[in-house]
Scaffold this motif. Structure first.
Motif, short mmCIF file in Angstrom:
data_model
loop_
_atom_site.label_atom_id
_atom_site.label_comp_id
_atom_site.label_asym_id
_atom_site.label_seq_id
_atom_site.Cartn_x
_atom_site.Cartn_y
_atom_site.Cartn_z
N ALA A 1 0.78 -1.16 0.18
CA ALA A 1 -0.11 -0.23 -0.06
C ALA A 1 0.57 1.01 0.10
N PRO A 2 0.48 2.26 -0.43
CA PRO A 2 1.52 3.26 -0.65
C PRO A 2 1.38 4.15 0.65
N PHE A 3 2.21 3.37 1.82
CA PHE A 3 2.85 4.04 2.82
C PHE A 3 4.01 3.33 3.89
N THR A 4 4.52 4.33 4.08
CA THR A 4 5.32 3.22 5.25
C THR A 4 5.22 3.91 6.53
N GLY A 5 5.58 2.43 7.59
CA GLY A 5 5.54 3.48 9.00
C GLY A 5 6.61 3.35 9.79
N ARG A 6 6.77 3.75 10.93
CA ARG A 6 8.47 3.16 11.73
C ARG A 6 7.57 2.62 13.09
N ALA A 7 8.81 1.79 13.29
CA ALA A 7 8.44 1.21 14.21
C ALA A 7 9.40 0.60 14.87
N GLU A 8 10.12 0.28 17.05
CA GLU A 8 11.42 -0.22 17.13
C GLU A 8 11.35 -1.74 17.36
N CYS A 9 11.85 -2.53 17.20
CA CYS A 9 12.18 -4.02 17.94
C CYS A 9 13.64 -4.45 19.06
N ILE A 10 13.79 -4.97 19.80
CA ILE A 10 14.17 -5.36 19.81
C ILE A 10 15.36 -6.72 19.25
N VAL A 11 16.10 -5.86 20.23
CA VAL A 11 17.41 -6.47 19.11
C VAL A 11 18.77 -7.27 19.87
N PRO A 12 18.21 -8.94 20.40
CA PRO A 12 19.54 -9.43 21.40
C PRO A 12 20.90 -8.91 21.52
N ALA A 13 21.41 -9.16 22.53
CA ALA A 13 23.17 -8.66 22.52
C ALA A 13 24.25 -9.66 21.77
N GLY A 14 24.72 -9.37 21.45
CA GLY A 14 25.62 -9.38 20.06
C GLY A 14 25.46 -9.71 19.03
N PHE A 15 24.24 -9.39 18.58
CA PHE A 15 24.45 -9.25 16.99
C PHE A 15 24.63 -8.03 16.49
N ARG A 16 25.85 -8.03 15.49
CA ARG A 16 26.42 -7.02 14.75
C ARG A 16 25.65 -6.67 13.89
N PHE A 17 26.30 -5.32 12.91
CA PHE A 17 25.10 -4.19 12.00
C PHE A 17 26.28 -3.66 11.42
N SER A 18 26.42 -4.07 10.25
CA SER A 18 27.31 -2.51 9.62
C SER A 18 26.20 -1.29 9.35
N ILE A 19 27.16 -0.46 8.71
CA ILE A 19 26.36 0.54 8.41
C ILE A 19 25.95 0.89 6.84
N ARG A 20 25.22 1.43 6.39
CA ARG A 20 25.26 1.65 5.14
C ARG A 20 25.10 2.77 4.61
#
Length: 124
Positions: A29-48
């Motif tokens: 649908a023509p909609f973008t929402g925003r939310a938050e979720c819990i991420v466990p300790a030790g998880f790694r992310f790369s900045i894009r």
């Protein structure tokens, strides 16, 4: 603001404790929402790349592929709770981290200089 381009893998951070991470959820649908979720300790992310004046888009780092399903399941659950009427129209998620979150003690950089990244963000 111009997007600050970063080569994937230049900045990698690990969460040292479970943390709420924001995400955008796109729908057919023509909609973008925003939310938050819990991420466990030790998880790694790369900045894009830069998202806005105070945030960066992030993605699970390559070594997290086996844990990625937990991240997406958490995001999926939060999206369903926040936007139940659109749940069957989910197209995808885009995770991000804010400048304030990057300054927290629970964000440990394993590659790249956190202070340099923050200076770049502030100079935009």
């Amino acid at each position: 603001m111009d997007n600050f381009e970063i080569t994937p893998g230049d900045y990698i951070f690990e969460l040292t404790e479970k943390t709420w991470i924001g995400f955008l959820v796109s729908y057919y649908a023509p909609f973008t929402g925003r939310a938050e979720c819990i991420v466990p300790a030790g998880f790694r992310f790369s900045i894009r790349k830069s998202m806005r004046d105070d945030a960066f888009y992030i993605e699970p780092f390559e070594s997290e592929k086996s844990k990625e399903s937990v991240l997406f399941a958490n995001a999926d659950m939060e999206a369903e709770l926040k936007y139940p009427q659109l749940y069957d129209k989910i197209q995808g998620f885009a995770f991000y981290i804010t400048e304030q979150q990057l300054k927290n003690e629970n964000v440990h950089f394993v590659k790249g200089d956190k202070e340099q990244l923050l200076r770049t963000l502030l100079s935009m």
